[in-house]
Design a protein around this motif. Sequence first.
Motif, mmCIF file in Angstrom:
data_model
loop_
_atom_site.group_PDB
_atom_site.id
_atom_site.type_symbol
_atom_site.label_atom_id
_atom_site.label_comp_id
_atom_site.label_asym_id
_atom_site.label_seq_id
_atom_site.Cartn_x
_atom_site.Cartn_y
_atom_site.Cartn_z
ATOM 1 N N LEU A 232 0.852 -1.183 0.000
ATOM 2 C CA LEU A 232 0.000 0.000 0.000
ATOM 3 C C LEU A 232 0.893 1.239 0.000
ATOM 4 C CD1 LEU A 232 -2.688 -1.023 2.638
ATOM 5 C CD2 LEU A 232 -2.936 -0.962 0.139
ATOM 6 N N THR B 197 0.826 3.842 1.792
ATOM 7 C CA THR B 197 1.255 4.237 3.142
ATOM 8 C C THR B 197 2.386 3.348 3.660
ATOM 9 O OG1 THR B 197 -0.543 2.921 4.070
ATOM 10 C CG2 THR B 197 -0.942 5.278 3.806
ATOM 11 N N GLU B 198 2.336 2.058 3.323
ATOM 12 C CA GLU B 198 3.409 1.146 3.729
ATOM 13 C C GLU B 198 4.710 1.505 3.016
ATOM 14 O OE1 GLU B 198 0.745 -2.899 4.446
ATOM 15 O OE2 GLU B 198 1.415 -2.421 2.411
ATOM 16 N N LYS C 295 -5.834 1.374 -7.742
ATOM 17 C CA LYS C 295 -6.526 2.280 -6.819
ATOM 18 C C LYS C 295 -7.882 1.670 -6.508
ATOM 19 C CE LYS C 295 -4.105 6.378 -8.248
ATOM 20 N NZ LYS C 295 -3.737 7.298 -7.251
ATOM 21 N N HIS D 255 -11.091 0.456 0.640
ATOM 22 C CA HIS D 255 -11.177 -0.541 1.703
ATOM 23 C C HIS D 255 -11.878 0.145 2.877
ATOM 24 C CE1 HIS D 255 -10.180 -3.990 4.149
ATOM 25 N NE2 HIS D 255 -9.661 -3.193 5.071
ATOM 26 N N GLN E 299 -7.476 3.567 -1.287
ATOM 27 C CA GLN E 299 -6.176 2.924 -1.112
ATOM 28 C C GLN E 299 -5.496 2.802 -2.469
ATOM 29 O OE1 GLN E 299 -6.671 -0.873 0.882
ATOM 30 N NE2 GLN E 299 -6.172 0.095 2.832
ATOM 31 N N THR E 300 -4.179 2.923 -2.443
ATOM 32 C CA THR E 300 -3.361 2.735 -3.638
ATOM 33 C C THR E 300 -2.375 1.618 -3.336
ATOM 34 O OG1 THR E 300 -3.551 5.071 -4.218
ATOM 35 C CG2 THR E 300 -1.756 3.848 -5.233
ATOM 36 N N ARG E 301 -2.375 0.603 -4.194
ATOM 37 C CA ARG E 301 -1.433 -0.515 -4.046
ATOM 38 C C ARG E 301 -0.471 -0.477 -5.222
ATOM 39 N NH1 ARG E 301 -0.605 -5.016 -1.206
ATOM 40 N NH2 ARG E 301 -2.523 -4.789 -0.038
#
Length: 132
Positions: free
Chosen positions: A44, A46-47, A76, A79, A84-86
């Motif tokens: 993600l 944020t990660e 995108k 959740h 969220q963006t992965r």
Amino acid sequence: MSRNNEISKRTSGRFAYEGLERLIHERARLSILASLAAHPEGLLFTELKALCSLTDGNLSRQIQLLQENGIVEIWKGYHKNRPQTRCRLSDNGRLRFLEYIQALQSVVADASSGGKKSPHPKSALMGIPAAS
């Protein structure tokens, strides 16, 4: 033919390291790609931001450059009603990153060999000892 010309022809471009892609070599992008390589399922935003110690804006721009060059894929979604963006390495991106690592291993081997012949980068990557 003089000795210098002989050496020059034998070692032409020996230390050129063509496999060190400028796109990957930049510190922020290198840390992003190393993080994604260690997490094949992707990360993600944020990660990735936390792992690479980057700001939102810097991470966003670096990911955009990597995506434009086909190195990363972006999804995108939502959740629990939160966006969220992965990010993950594309197949081409993984291959290019591994080739980059091989070139980097050649640099390290050459620098630490003290003038001795270094092993072929692919054999070093696979853990195969150099021929004597």
